[in-house]
Design an enzyme around this catalytic site. Sequence first.
Site, PDB file in Angstrom:
ATOM      1  N   GLY A  47       0.833  -1.200   0.000  1.00 36.21           N
ATOM      2  CA  GLY A  47       0.000   0.000   0.000  1.00 36.21           C
ATOM      3  C   GLY A  47       0.868   1.250   0.000  1.00 36.21           C
ATOM      4  O   GLY A  47       1.936   1.279   0.617  1.00 36.21           O
ATOM      5  N   GLY A  52       0.703   3.644   4.206  1.00 31.94           N
ATOM      6  CA  GLY A  52       1.776   2.847   3.609  1.00 31.94           C
ATOM      7  C   GLY A  52       2.894   3.707   3.052  1.00 31.94           C
ATOM      8  O   GLY A  52       4.078   3.415   3.249  1.00 31.94           O
ATOM      9  N   HIS A 273     -21.372   8.041   5.116  1.00 31.08           N
ATOM     10  CA  HIS A 273     -21.119   9.485   5.137  1.00 31.08           C
ATOM     11  C   HIS A 273     -22.368  10.257   4.709  1.00 31.08           C
ATOM     12  O   HIS A 273     -22.994   9.922   3.704  1.00 31.08           O
ATOM     13  CB  HIS A 273     -19.962   9.789   4.182  1.00 31.08           C
ATOM     14  CG  HIS A 273     -19.381  11.147   4.364  1.00 31.08           C
ATOM     15  ND1 HIS A 273     -20.072  12.301   4.061  1.00 31.08           N
ATOM     16  CD2 HIS A 273     -18.177  11.543   4.824  1.00 31.08           C
ATOM     17  CE1 HIS A 273     -19.301  13.340   4.331  1.00 31.08           C
ATOM     18  NE2 HIS A 273     -18.152  12.910   4.795  1.00 31.08           N
ATOM     19  N   ARG A 337     -20.876  12.251  11.811  1.00 26.00           N
ATOM     20  CA  ARG A 337     -21.409  11.689  10.574  1.00 26.00           C
ATOM     21  C   ARG A 337     -22.518  10.673  10.787  1.00 26.00           C
ATOM     22  O   ARG A 337     -23.513  10.667  10.066  1.00 26.00           O
ATOM     23  CB  ARG A 337     -20.268  11.014   9.801  1.00 26.00           C
ATOM     24  CG  ARG A 337     -19.300  12.022   9.269  1.00 26.00           C
ATOM     25  CD  ARG A 337     -18.104  11.379   8.621  1.00 26.00           C
ATOM     26  NE  ARG A 337     -17.249  12.429   8.075  1.00 26.00           N
ATOM     27  CZ  ARG A 337     -16.082  12.221   7.511  1.00 26.00           C
ATOM     28  NH1 ARG A 337     -15.610  10.999   7.418  1.00 26.00           N
ATOM     29  NH2 ARG A 337     -15.376  13.227   7.030  1.00 26.00           N
ATOM     30  N   GLU A 432      -6.393   2.764   7.583  1.00 25.84           N
ATOM     31  CA  GLU A 432      -7.776   2.267   7.585  1.00 25.84           C
ATOM     32  C   GLU A 432      -7.841   0.745   7.659  1.00 25.84           C
ATOM     33  O   GLU A 432      -8.840   0.181   8.110  1.00 25.84           O
ATOM     34  CB  GLU A 432      -8.520   2.775   6.334  1.00 25.84           C
ATOM     35  CG  GLU A 432     -10.020   2.517   6.380  1.00 25.84           C
ATOM     36  CD  GLU A 432     -10.770   3.020   5.147  1.00 25.84           C
ATOM     37  OE1 GLU A 432     -10.157   3.743   4.330  1.00 25.84           O
ATOM     38  OE2 GLU A 432     -11.959   2.694   5.009  1.00 25.84           O
ATOM     39  N   LEU A 448      -7.020  10.939   7.821  1.00 25.70           N
ATOM     40  CA  LEU A 448      -5.710  11.360   7.317  1.00 25.70           C
ATOM     41  C   LEU A 448      -4.729  11.421   8.488  1.00 25.70           C
ATOM     42  O   LEU A 448      -3.581  11.005   8.387  1.00 25.70           O
ATOM     43  CB  LEU A 448      -5.824  12.728   6.641  1.00 25.70           C
ATOM     44  CG  LEU A 448      -6.888  12.842   5.543  1.00 25.70           C
ATOM     45  CD1 LEU A 448      -6.814  14.211   4.870  1.00 25.70           C
ATOM     46  CD2 LEU A 448      -6.715  11.756   4.507  1.00 25.70           C
TER      47      LEU A 448
END
Lengths: 646, 257
Positions: A47, A52, A273, A337, A432, A448
């Site tokens: 990744g 990654g 979302h 969310r 993730e 992030l």
Amino acid sequence: MIKVAEEPILNANIPDGPIETKWKTHKANIKLVSPANKRKYTVIVVGTGLAGGSAAASLGELGYNVLNFCIQDTPRRAHSVAAQGGINAAKNYQNDGDSVWRLFYDTVKGGDFRAREANVYRLAEMSANIIDQCAAQGVPFAREYGGTLANRSFGGAQVSRTFYARGQTGQQLLLGCYSSLMRQVDAGRVKLFPRREMLDLVVVDGRARGIVCRNLVTGAIESYAADAVLLATGGYSTVFFLSTNAVNCNVTAAWRCHKRGAFFANPCYTQIHPTCIPLAGASQSKLTLMSESLRNDGRVWVPKNKGDKRPPSQIPEDERDYFLERLYPAFGNLVPRDIASRAAKRMCDTGYGVGNTGYAVYLDFSDAIQRLGRDVVRERYGNLFDMYHEITNESPYETPMRIYPAPHYTMGGLWVDYNLMSTIPGLHVLGEANFSDHGANRLGASALMQGLADGYFVIPYTLGHYLADSGVLKNKVTTDHPAFKEAAAAAAEQTKRLVGARGKKTVREFHWELGRIMWDHVGMSRNAKGLEGAIRDIRALREDFWKNVSVGGSDGDFNKNLEFAGRVADFMELGELMAIDALHRNESCGGHFREEYQTPEGEAMRDDKNFCYVGAWQWSGNASEPVLHKEDLEFDYVHLAQRSYK
Amino acid sequence: MKFNIKVWRQAGPNAKGGFKSYAVDGILPEMSLLEMLDVLNEQLTKQGEEPVAFDSDCREGICGTCGLVVNGMAHGSRLKCTTCELRMRHFEDGATVTIEPFRAKSFPIIKDLVVDRSAFDRIIAAGGYISVNAGSAPDANAVLVPKDIAEKAMDSAACIGCGACVAACPNASASLFVSAKITQFALLPQGQAERERRALRMVEQMDKEGFGNCSNHAECEAACPKGISIGNIATMRREYMRAAARYEERAEAAGAG
């Protein structure tokens, strides 16, 4: 009946001491690899997204030999690139009362008390370093006139701590990370393997020692040996077929690790979302996200009258229901969310939805345009407005956006301890792909942050400890080892079987059907009956897949159908595990909403007495009979409470 | 909507390619061009014919994976729009849509519409970075960047590396791509330490990869889905000249030679 492991308690290896000093103490105590020895170690990183890519770059900087793999044609296209809104950091540049403590608190509460406190605290601590690192790499963050960094607000927080680069924050952070990675490629410390799909993990003497992958251009099955394997392959939202994820996102690498012994934790925790462009037609290949940052200035509403079909401009102010502001006055449009998504779903399910299908709500910028002017609104959201316009043929400057929730992120993933190591020694999981920091619901602008924290600042320490402690250096393994031969043969066999399949249904048709089952019964709102039905349906579909799928083409060259077939086969197994996990968790928490467990106002009702644990599933050899292991969660700092955003 | 798709088929890098025509029906105006290709590929799979190979990923115009020449133009005729964002409502019902890969010597064809753009990675590796190891950065607000400079840097940084600039250029020049990165870092205070080395090495690598020269056609700017300005190319030229003069001076002063 679910099988629960006899010796459950998973040890997360959380360091002792007060939460504020755990990481510091841990860093001081763990083993180091000397600079001269680092080059003797080979590390595989799968990744090249934020987790990654940052890990591969940082380990290269330290002097390790890194082999970095990705399915894309270049590392710069990993799906982190699509993140729009921003990245959180407890810098308190706004002087508005932010602190590491508050970011920690908001994240634990936002995750509905299903995350590990020690991990979350460490994440909050590192958030500030991430911004420093990215700014130094030349990431063009938004600035104030004086040259300092600008911030905006995101859901679930009452401070302004989100850093951003227009609506392309993920892209810019990824390009920063990619540039550091390419610097290491130039220095010869990282070797890149693009267009490779990991198909198996190779375990030798109980330790992760390599991978088997398929070269997506030549079709060759390739094997690589190493001293440790880092998996940073993202989430599994594409199990729903339609999601905001890129079409190549998949669970295959993680799932194959699961089948080799890595536990899969909280698979049912998925994030839907709230602000995505609604589905338009049956041949749609994906759903497009509209950044959460839009809720800073956009107001969410539906008509007060059921089935009101007038265009939004003709619905007078007093006939509009700004339902988030009405239901959650303290946070208004900036509730987390899961809360915003469910509220929108409720409005649509009860007949207040708008648009052709009735499955949409308005996100209206007219107030913001009046207050701030068109130019300021364009500066903040211009690219998002353009994107919306291009897709729907409607300008958000003139008419409200229509939005509806869509699968976006998966909080569940491979189980890892405090060192980010899975239940297979040597296999570390980042970003993730792991389960660790977001509990049952992730707050905006935290993905992030987590990906980069794991890659830049956690793994460079904890991997060194593993390598020094495990003695792998004295026991080098090559791809001649029988374990590699076995794994490569198995991968080649499955590929052959798929490519030879000449049934009646396409891979895409199977994926679509699986997605419908998942969305209808394992989506935003779940109940026992629906989940039991879903489990039956998935099993039947899986059986049909292996009998009836049609793939075609050759296994000796570029073959997209073949790639997708392998991924869908794994989704067919993961989907069942998600349903099993959702069915066993007799409570509602965060993104996991069980209709049987709700407050009179329709909010999620947790059951802390019985479910305050991480559910980590072990592969038993049969997709329908996973074994449950539990990691009990303790909340010593943030007290368990009903989440309230009123 | 109905379309006649005239698409480039090529079995492999060294195989002989050619156009093939297919008819598709039932296309909705809100579908993207790639979704139309999905429909075509489903059709082909069902007929036992090999689907058309093409690359795509995010399908929202940010990853830069997709890139097709549509009716003779890179990413089609819409301004500031990637192939994946190109909706069929912009085409006339019943029309013939011609689809080809990005064509350039430095982007060899892998299969059908898929090309190898790894030359871009090698150019970035040659200097498209700021050398700062993880953990060694100062506080982010210690280095001030005026808002207008940050905005300009962002304009250049918006490049998605799709390669449409190369495909659109009669010379197959990569100047827009390379200059956007050089400009972003030349503008920022963080980029100053390696400014000369970066310009020299990236331009040198670009030439090595076999890309053509820029002769100011500006086709790249018109094709760029992110609106990157050819002003960047002017900056790159100044940066290169400046670097060529200064780098030697600095190298001599440092005794390196």
